[in-house]
Design a protein around this motif. Structure first.
Motif, PDB file in Angstrom:
ATOM      1  N   ARG A  23       1.164  -1.407   0.014  1.00 19.83           N
ATOM      2  CA  ARG A  23      -0.079   0.102   0.200  1.00 19.83           C
ATOM      3  C   ARG A  23       0.796   1.104   0.098  1.00 19.83           C
ATOM      4  O   ARG A  23       1.149   1.459   1.034  1.00 19.83           O
ATOM      5  N   ARG A  26       0.725   4.166   2.448  1.00 17.96           N
ATOM      6  CA  ARG A  26       0.691   4.099   3.583  1.00 17.96           C
ATOM      7  C   ARG A  26       2.838   3.933   3.711  1.00 17.96           C
ATOM      8  O   ARG A  26       3.094   3.604   4.780  1.00 17.96           O
ATOM      9  N   LYS A  75      -0.628  -4.922  -0.174  1.00 14.19           N
ATOM     10  CA  LYS A  75      -2.111  -4.501  -0.784  1.00 14.19           C
ATOM     11  C   LYS A  75      -3.288  -5.769  -0.709  1.00 14.19           C
ATOM     12  O   LYS A  75      -2.799  -6.089  -2.033  1.00 14.19           O
ATOM     13  N   LEU A  76      -3.682  -6.269  -0.220  1.00 12.43           N
ATOM     14  CA  LEU A  76      -4.059  -7.394  -0.363  1.00 12.43           C
ATOM     15  C   LEU A  76      -5.359  -7.512   0.963  1.00 12.43           C
ATOM     16  O   LEU A  76      -5.274  -6.202   1.210  1.00 12.43           O
ATOM     17  N   ASP A  77      -6.469  -8.540   0.943  1.00  9.86           N
ATOM     18  CA  ASP A  77      -7.588  -8.117   2.200  1.00  9.86           C
ATOM     19  C   ASP A  77      -6.975  -8.573   3.034  1.00  9.86           C
ATOM     20  O   ASP A  77      -6.112  -9.229   3.077  1.00  9.86           O
ATOM     21  N   SER A  78      -6.756  -7.713   4.240  1.00  7.07           N
ATOM     22  CA  SER A  78      -5.783  -7.746   4.930  1.00  7.07           C
ATOM     23  C   SER A  78      -6.080  -7.059   6.417  1.00  7.07           C
ATOM     24  O   SER A  78      -7.120  -6.286   6.380  1.00  7.07           O
ATOM     25  N   PHE A  79      -5.882  -7.926   7.000  1.00  5.20           N
ATOM     26  CA  PHE A  79      -6.360  -8.067   8.638  1.00  5.20           C
ATOM     27  C   PHE A  79      -5.077  -7.799   9.776  1.00  5.20           C
ATOM     28  O   PHE A  79      -4.355  -8.716  10.046  1.00  5.20           O
ATOM     29  N   HIS A  80      -5.877  -7.150  10.051  1.00  4.65           N
ATOM     30  CA  HIS A  80      -4.534  -6.292  11.479  1.00  4.65           C
ATOM     31  C   HIS A  80      -5.758  -6.495  13.068  1.00  4.65           C
ATOM     32  O   HIS A  80      -6.156  -6.154  13.442  1.00  4.65           O
ATOM     33  N   LYS A 297     -21.169 -10.768  -3.699  1.00  2.39           N
ATOM     34  CA  LYS A 297     -22.138  -9.176  -3.795  1.00  2.39           C
ATOM     35  C   LYS A 297     -23.494  -9.497  -3.976  1.00  2.39           C
ATOM     36  O   LYS A 297     -23.455 -10.108  -4.517  1.00  2.39           O
TER      37      LYS A 297
ATOM     38  N   LEU B 104     -14.240  -3.719  14.355  1.00  4.39           N
ATOM     39  CA  LEU B 104     -13.980  -3.842  13.278  1.00  4.39           C
ATOM     40  C   LEU B 104     -15.216  -4.154  12.286  1.00  4.39           C
ATOM     41  O   LEU B 104     -15.343  -3.405  11.048  1.00  4.39           O
ATOM     42  N   THR B 204     -20.650  -3.095  -0.227  1.00  4.80           N
ATOM     43  CA  THR B 204     -21.405  -2.029  -1.624  1.00  4.80           C
ATOM     44  C   THR B 204     -21.111  -2.300  -3.056  1.00  4.80           C
ATOM     45  O   THR B 204     -20.720  -2.865  -3.406  1.00  4.80           O
ATOM     46  N   LYS B 206     -19.895   0.227  -5.322  1.00  2.00           N
ATOM     47  CA  LYS B 206     -18.588   1.132  -5.448  1.00  2.00           C
ATOM     48  C   LYS B 206     -17.994  -0.115  -6.072  1.00  2.00           C
ATOM     49  O   LYS B 206     -17.930  -1.517  -5.296  1.00  2.00           O
ATOM     50  N   TRP B 212     -13.874   2.426   0.048  1.00  2.00           N
ATOM     51  CA  TRP B 212     -12.879   2.198   1.605  1.00  2.00           C
ATOM     52  C   TRP B 212     -14.309   1.632   2.980  1.00  2.00           C
ATOM     53  O   TRP B 212     -15.066   1.603   3.129  1.00  2.00           O
ATOM     54  N   TYR B 231     -11.176  -5.653  -3.745  1.00  2.00           N
ATOM     55  CA  TYR B 231     -11.269  -4.673  -2.692  1.00  2.00           C
ATOM     56  C   TYR B 231     -10.035  -4.377  -1.957  1.00  2.00           C
ATOM     57  O   TYR B 231      -9.150  -3.104  -2.210  1.00  2.00           O
ATOM     58  N   LYS B 232      -9.257  -5.315  -1.449  1.00  2.00           N
ATOM     59  CA  LYS B 232      -7.915  -5.231  -0.850  1.00  2.00           C
ATOM     60  C   LYS B 232      -7.987  -4.220   0.173  1.00  2.00           C
ATOM     61  O   LYS B 232      -7.027  -3.026   0.409  1.00  2.00           O
ATOM     62  N   PHE B 233      -9.269  -3.993   1.036  1.00  2.00           N
ATOM     63  CA  PHE B 233      -8.933  -3.435   1.921  1.00  2.00           C
ATOM     64  C   PHE B 233      -8.112  -4.042   3.474  1.00  2.00           C
ATOM     65  O   PHE B 233      -7.857  -5.005   3.064  1.00  2.00           O
ATOM     66  N   HIS B 234      -8.572  -2.850   4.222  1.00  2.00           N
ATOM     67  CA  HIS B 234      -7.498  -3.249   5.387  1.00  2.00           C
ATOM     68  C   HIS B 234      -8.385  -2.402   6.508  1.00  2.00           C
ATOM     69  O   HIS B 234      -9.104  -1.333   6.447  1.00  2.00           O
ATOM     70  N   VAL B 235      -8.350  -3.840   7.097  1.00  2.00           N
ATOM     71  CA  VAL B 235      -9.195  -3.497   8.116  1.00  2.00           C
ATOM     72  C   VAL B 235      -8.475  -3.625   9.836  1.00  2.00           C
ATOM     73  O   VAL B 235      -7.717  -4.346   9.261  1.00  2.00           O
ATOM     74  N   THR B 236      -8.697  -2.604  10.777  1.00  2.00           N
ATOM     75  CA  THR B 236      -7.455  -3.438  12.228  1.00  2.00           C
ATOM     76  C   THR B 236      -8.015  -2.863  13.619  1.00  2.00           C
ATOM     77  O   THR B 236      -9.002  -1.541  13.426  1.00  2.00           O
ATOM     78  N   LEU B 238      -7.125  -1.313  16.163  1.00  2.00           N
ATOM     79  CA  LEU B 238      -6.074  -0.035  15.759  1.00  2.00           C
ATOM     80  C   LEU B 238      -6.813   1.593  15.812  1.00  2.00           C
ATOM     81  O   LEU B 238      -7.974   0.757  14.981  1.00  2.00           O
ATOM     82  N   ARG B 243     -10.748   4.560   6.063  1.00  2.00           N
ATOM     83  CA  ARG B 243     -10.425   3.447   5.342  1.00  2.00           C
ATOM     84  C   ARG B 243      -9.418   2.707   6.019  1.00  2.00           C
ATOM     85  O   ARG B 243      -8.734   1.803   4.998  1.00  2.00           O
ATOM     86  N   TYR B 245      -7.277   2.913   7.943  1.00  2.00           N
ATOM     87  CA  TYR B 245      -6.003   2.791   7.818  1.00  2.00           C
ATOM     88  C   TYR B 245      -5.599   3.354   9.740  1.00  2.00           C
ATOM     89  O   TYR B 245      -6.056   4.219   9.942  1.00  2.00           O
ATOM     90  N   PRO B 246      -4.479   2.772   9.964  1.00  5.26           N
ATOM     91  CA  PRO B 246      -4.342   3.166  11.880  1.00  5.26           C
ATOM     92  C   PRO B 246      -4.104   4.639  11.245  1.00  5.26           C
ATOM     93  O   PRO B 246      -3.451   5.265  10.776  1.00  5.26           O
TER      94      PRO B 246
END
Lengths: 297, 385
Positions: A23, A26, A75-80, A297, B104, B204, B206, B212, B231-236, B238, B243, B245-246
């Motif tokens: 990403r 970032r 840049k993937l579907d990513s989970f923290h 979806k 989340l 979504t 979109k 996002w 979509y290559k989204f990020h969730v955290t 934090l 978006r 993003y932290p």
């Protein structure tokens, strides 16, 4: 004016080789110079590229810590997720969507200490996910405290007189718990590490790659081992390639020789194979093999 | 959307509350269950493990409750309706990832069959002393939705309702039942599938690259982003911006936490579900939830026969607390009474909202048994003075 010049430069410059996986919005990242996590992420990026995997079908899950930040930069579907729980979160994601390649990327403290129970049970079930464990022998994010991987005599912020606890031998832990693929390389074995990650990603079942990485800011400094780069070189130069070595014999002592290589590569039905086989046997044609949920979806 | 007939055991059954909860989850379309055995909740997991193979669900008994909660979050992000059940000590362990689910904004359902606590307490006997843990059990500021069934029939219905609320507000929803309801066997009528209304996940519309995960919307809930679709989204967990993003600063914290709070608080009128009886013109109102709302009946009947104007409110939802209604009532009645199997957890909220405008009474005890109706009757007599 400045903005225009920047935009032009952005358009003209070549794509950074890592851009496909990172990403870029970032970057810069939080990792220290000469930290071993960077080369490990590069190895993952190259592995994914060489495997020509559709990145839409790859998801990454991290726990907490320095390595736990990897999910946030890929840049993937990513989970923290939470500390130690990346593996069970990944298990749920994998069962919901077995068509996705699910990678857990986290550190030794996260996976082996607080998440140790999840590591052994998910390996036992042979859940088809890949775990990449960056082992820097210390809790780095919190300031360099002793870890279950810290070698005996190594100093940390909470073992100021030197560690006296027996550390874990991580490949043995993963192998004896049931992992079908276990390898270890150092962060400077970038080519071999990339090959190992490729093998792990293509392996059906619970695959595990340990990466011995320098922590420049804390482990190297607290133990007066020079710079991160010195430590990275030390690990590399003191590693001994021992493919097929008995995992019982690959424990790491303080600044000792490090056995690296592919220790385990076996075939075994995965968790979902076992589930489907057992129910097929019990219910016959009434049972429709489980293929995952609808992420549509 | 209607329930899938394959999942719904339409008909009249003789079930305990735990089995009925399991059927509620299954009827709601739950296809992933991760749990860890713990008395008195285990029958839910047992029934799900029997029912799932032939309807395309996966039951997994995890290594502990920490993993169970994490796994249902992961599965929910995979697009599958997910649930777990637990009790007392397991509920404590689940609080960590319950917080992650809140942060989340992950739909899922968690059933807590309450027993007596603290610690190992009374594994086989009822309690209602996890109500404040349900409200504040995970660290940080957030709002929760918690439902309290009073019977096997409601265990079935409210589990479905919990799934619907979780999909509507994108959060884990709690079903706070108890050992008494869980092990009480009664008639449970499961309606035809076409009579069960389900809220499905809203994704979504979109394109990847434009969406996002936490975009501000009017209702405060953004459409979900699906995994595996580019979509290559990020969730955290934090503190994060729209978006995902932290961003570690006070400003983002304010926006993030307000979002979690407001999406519930701005919809309390839709979420709060109270069943009121004889409240109009009442001098005294008895409030209760779950099994306690049934136990108050003989005392109220007796008092009413004596001419005492006593009404009752069953709180089907305990959280969010019906603050507005209690404030309103406090100005109209002489006394409000809370009956619960603890030493005054939800009572504290009632008392706070009454704000000294009426007398407030707690009929509470440490758990292990339901109330003796005489204790409730005595309090009504005291409250009418």
């Amino acid at each position: 004016m400045t903005t225009k010049v920047t935009e032009k430069r952005m358009q003209e410059r070549e794509e950074h080789p890592m851009e496909r996986l990172l990403r870029m919005d970032r970057i810069p990242h939080i990792w220290c110079p000469t930290c071993g996590i960077g080369t490990t992420v590069t190895a993952l990026a190259v592995a994914l590229k060489q495997l020509q995997l559709d990145l839409n079908n790859v998801a990454i899950v991290s726990g907490i810590g320095c390595t736990g930040r990897v999910a946030g930069y890929t840049k993937l579907d990513s989970f923290h997720t939470t500390h130690g729980r990346a593996i069970p979160f990944a298990l749920g994601l994998h069962i919901a969507r077995p068509d996705l390649k699910v990678i857990v990327f986290s550190g030794d403290g996260d996976l082996v200490s607080i998440g140790g129970n999840h590591l052994i049970h998910t390996a036992r079930r042979n859940v088809d996910i890949t775990v990449i464990c960056v082992n820097n022998f210390i809790y780095a994010m919190t300031g360099g405290q002793v870890a279950p991987t810290t070698p005996i005599t190594a100093r940390s912020a909470t073992s100021p007189y030197g560690n006296y606890e027996h550390p874990f031998n991580i490949p043995l832990l993963a192998a004896s718990s049931g992992a079908v693929y276990v390898a270890r390389w150092t962060a400077l074995h970038v080519r071999r590490l990339t090959v190992a990650i490729k093998e792990a990603l293509t392996k059906r079942g619970f695959s595990f790659v340990e990466v011995i990485a320098p922590c420049s800011t804390l482990y190297a400094r607290l133990n007066k081992l020079g710079s991160g780069l010195d430590l990275m070189k030390f690990y590399h130069d003191n590693s001994v390639i021992r493919h097929g070595a008995d995992p019982k014999e690959v424990n790491i002592d303080y600044q000792s020789k490090i056995a690296v290589g592919k220790f385990v590569d076996i075939e075994k039905p995965t968790y979902l194979d076992c589930l489907n086989n057992a129910y097929k046997k019990k219910f016959g044609d009434k049972y429709k093999p489980y293929g995952g949920g609808n992420g549509d979806k | 959307m209607k329930a899938d007939p394959k999942n719904v055991l339409t008909g009249s059954h003789y079930l305990d509350g735990n089995h009925a909860s399991a059927e509620g989850g299954i009827a709601a379309g739950c296809k992933f269950f991760a749990g860890y055995p713990i008395t008195p909740s285990t029958e839910i997991a047992e029934r799900v493990s029997r029912r799932f193979p032939l309807i395309g669900g996966v039951f997994i008994q995890m290594e502990d409750e920490l993993a169970s909660m994490a796994a249902i979050l992961g599965a929910s992000w995979g697009g599958v309706k997910s649930m777990s059940c637990t009790s007392g000590p397991g509920f404590s362990l689940m609080m960590e990832n319950f917080g992650l689910g809140i942060m989340l904004e992950t739909p899922c359902v968690l059933i807590n069959v309450q027993r007596g606590g603290p610690s190992t307490g009374l594994p086989t006997l009822p309690g209602q002393a996890d109500m404040m843990q349900a409200r504040w059990g995970s660290h940080g500021d957030y709002e929760v939705i918690a439902l309290a069934p009073d019977s096997p029939q409601e265990s079935f219905e409210l589990t479905i309702h919990a799934f619907n609320l979780s999909e509507k507000y994108h959060m884990p929803v709690l079903v706070m039942t108890d050992e008494c309801v869980g092990h009480m066997t009664e008639r449970v009528v499961i309606p035809p599938a076409e009579e069960i209304e389900l809220v499905e996940r809203r994704y979504t519309d979109k394109e990847p690259g434009e969406a996002w995960p936490y975009e501000p919307t009017e209702g405060g809930v953004s459409p979900f982003l699906p995994v595996g679709k580019g979509y290559k989204f990020h969730v955290t967990g934090l503190t994060h911006d729209y978006r995902g993003y932290p961003v570690i600063n006070a400003e983002t914290q304010e926006t993030n936490v307000r979002r979690l709070i407001d999406k519930v608080n701005n919809h309390v009128d839709e979420i709060i579900w109270l069943e009121e009886k004889d409240v109009e013109g009442a001098e005294i109102v008895v409030m209760a939830y779950g099994i306690s709302s049934r136990v108050i009946q003989p005392a109220i009947t007796k008092a009413r026969k004596e001419g005492i104007k006593v009404g009752q409110i069953k709180m089907v939802t305990v959280w969010p607390f019906p603050e507005k209604r209690v404030r309103e009532l406090a100005g109209q009645v002489k006394s409000l009474i809370m009956v619960e199997m603890n030493y005054g957890q939800v009572f504290l909220e009632m008392d706070r909202c009454a704000a000294g405008k009426c007398q407030t009474y707690l009929v509470g005890h440490a758990g292990g048994t339901v109330h003796n109706p005489d204790d409730i009757y005595k309090t009504i007599k005291e409250a009418v003075k």
